[in-house]
Write an enzyme that holds these catalytic residues in place. Structure first.
Site, mmCIF file in Angstrom:
data_model
loop_
_atom_site.group_PDB
_atom_site.id
_atom_site.type_symbol
_atom_site.label_atom_id
_atom_site.label_comp_id
_atom_site.label_asym_id
_atom_site.label_seq_id
_atom_site.Cartn_x
_atom_site.Cartn_y
_atom_site.Cartn_z
ATOM 1 C CB VAL A 52 -0.548 -0.581 0.893
ATOM 2 C CG1 VAL A 52 -1.580 -1.247 1.377
ATOM 3 C CG2 VAL A 52 -0.646 0.264 2.060
ATOM 4 C CE1 TYR A 53 4.160 1.481 3.779
ATOM 5 C CE2 TYR A 53 6.616 0.639 2.945
ATOM 6 C CZ TYR A 53 5.211 0.982 4.890
ATOM 7 O OH TYR A 53 5.403 0.597 5.663
ATOM 8 C CB ALA A 54 3.326 5.790 -2.673
#
Length: 317
Positions: A52-54
């Site tokens: 889910v990072y960026a």
């Protein structure tokens, strides 16, 4: 850089990890490449990301750099799953295995070294969630498994379940926020992990950037606290109690002739049960400052003083 075993396993990682939460958002691919080069040149091996990072861009950038900048075989690549893009927790077997496949596609890899459950999902039976970890290892999509943001009882339950029967994959790591400004993990989570032979990976070891001392005179332009998407993340550590701890860190740093950043990192790095802090920097220059902490071991009297002053806010034992 010194390496340590991660939990009760044969996997060794550098005692400082590189976090990539800002990659693809505040850190562009060129800066990410500079960070990875500096980290590898310093002997770092553990690189941590999440699906889910960026919105997946962090994994894509890392995947590109693994083919262009660094030797993948010399690195320990860790990622996470269990949080959907809308922020809802989903640790169902269906979602987790699909998320892992997505991570591998973005990373351009056949497997990751460490796959972590990003959060505890109370709506899914734990045995179902943990069965996905077993399947991920059995299928060759990851070598080791861990958890992240689990409470003490959740770590104990998951760790015991995985060791209760031959063929289940042991949990070797627990990633959680841990710093001089956030010591709540010492109440239950850290002792539970240590008892289960699970290594701690300390996220936000610089108190979300506050322990660098950059906020002593206000909120500088370009800082996380000045960014709309990070302001609420930093704000809890800008109160008077945290400011007193920061001043103590600054005093210690001045006495040792190092930066507050190095003092804060060295403190958490050498706490009982900690395998490695995970440092997420916006720029290569910031990461370079963090890498200098490798040469610092805090004198016992300074460590004791920092223990005392930080206990005032956390109430930790």
């Amino acid at each position: 850089m010194e390496e340590r075993h991660l939990g009760r396993s044969g996997l060794t990682v550098s005692r400082l990890g590189l976090g990539t939460m800002t990659w693809g958002q505040d850190t562009d691919p060129d800066e990410a490449a500079a960070q990875l080069r500096a980290f590898v040149d310093a002997g770092g091996t553990l690189v941590d990301t999440a699906d889910v990072y960026a919105d997946g861009r962090s994994e894509r950038i890392l995947g590109h750099l693994l083919h262009e900048v660094a030797d993948r075989d010399g690195l320990v690549i860790a990622t996470k799953a269990a949080i959907r893009s809308n922020g809802r927790y989903d640790a169902s077997r269906r979602h987790l295995l699909a998320a892992l496949d997505g991570s591998l596609e973005r990373l351009g890899l056949e497997y990751v070294d460490l796959w972590q459950l990003h959060a505890y999902d109370p709506s899914t039976p734990l045995e179902e969630t943990l069965s996905a970890l077993d399947e991920a290892v059995a299928s060759g999509r990851t070598r080791y498994v861990g958890v992240s943001n689990y409470a003490g009882w959740q770590i104990a339950k998951a760790g015991a379940w995985q060791r209760a029967w031959p063929g289940r994959e042991p949990i070797i790591s627990a990633q959680m926020e841990y710093s001089l400004l956030s010591r709540d993990v010492e109440r239950e989570a850290a002792p539970a992990a240590q008892d289960a032979g699970i290594g701690l990976l300390a996220s936000s070891p610089l108190g979300r950037g506050v322990l660098t001392g950059k906020y002593r005179s206000g909120i500088p332009a370009g800082s996380r606290a000045a960014a709309p998407h990070f302001a609420d993340f930093v704000q809890p550590y800008l109160d008077e109690e945290c400011a007193r701890i920061v001043e103590s860190v600054v005093t210690a740093a001045e006495g040792l002739g190092v930066t507050p950043l190095s003092v804060a990192l060295a403190w958490v790095r050498d706490r009982p049960g900690v395998t490695a802090p995970i440092v997420g920097a916006r720029t290569a220059a910031q990461l370079g400052q963090a890498l200098l902490s490798e040469d610092l071991t805090l004198p016992q009297e300074i460590r004791a003083a920092l223990d005392d002053v930080s206990d005032m806010t956390s109430g930790s034992a």
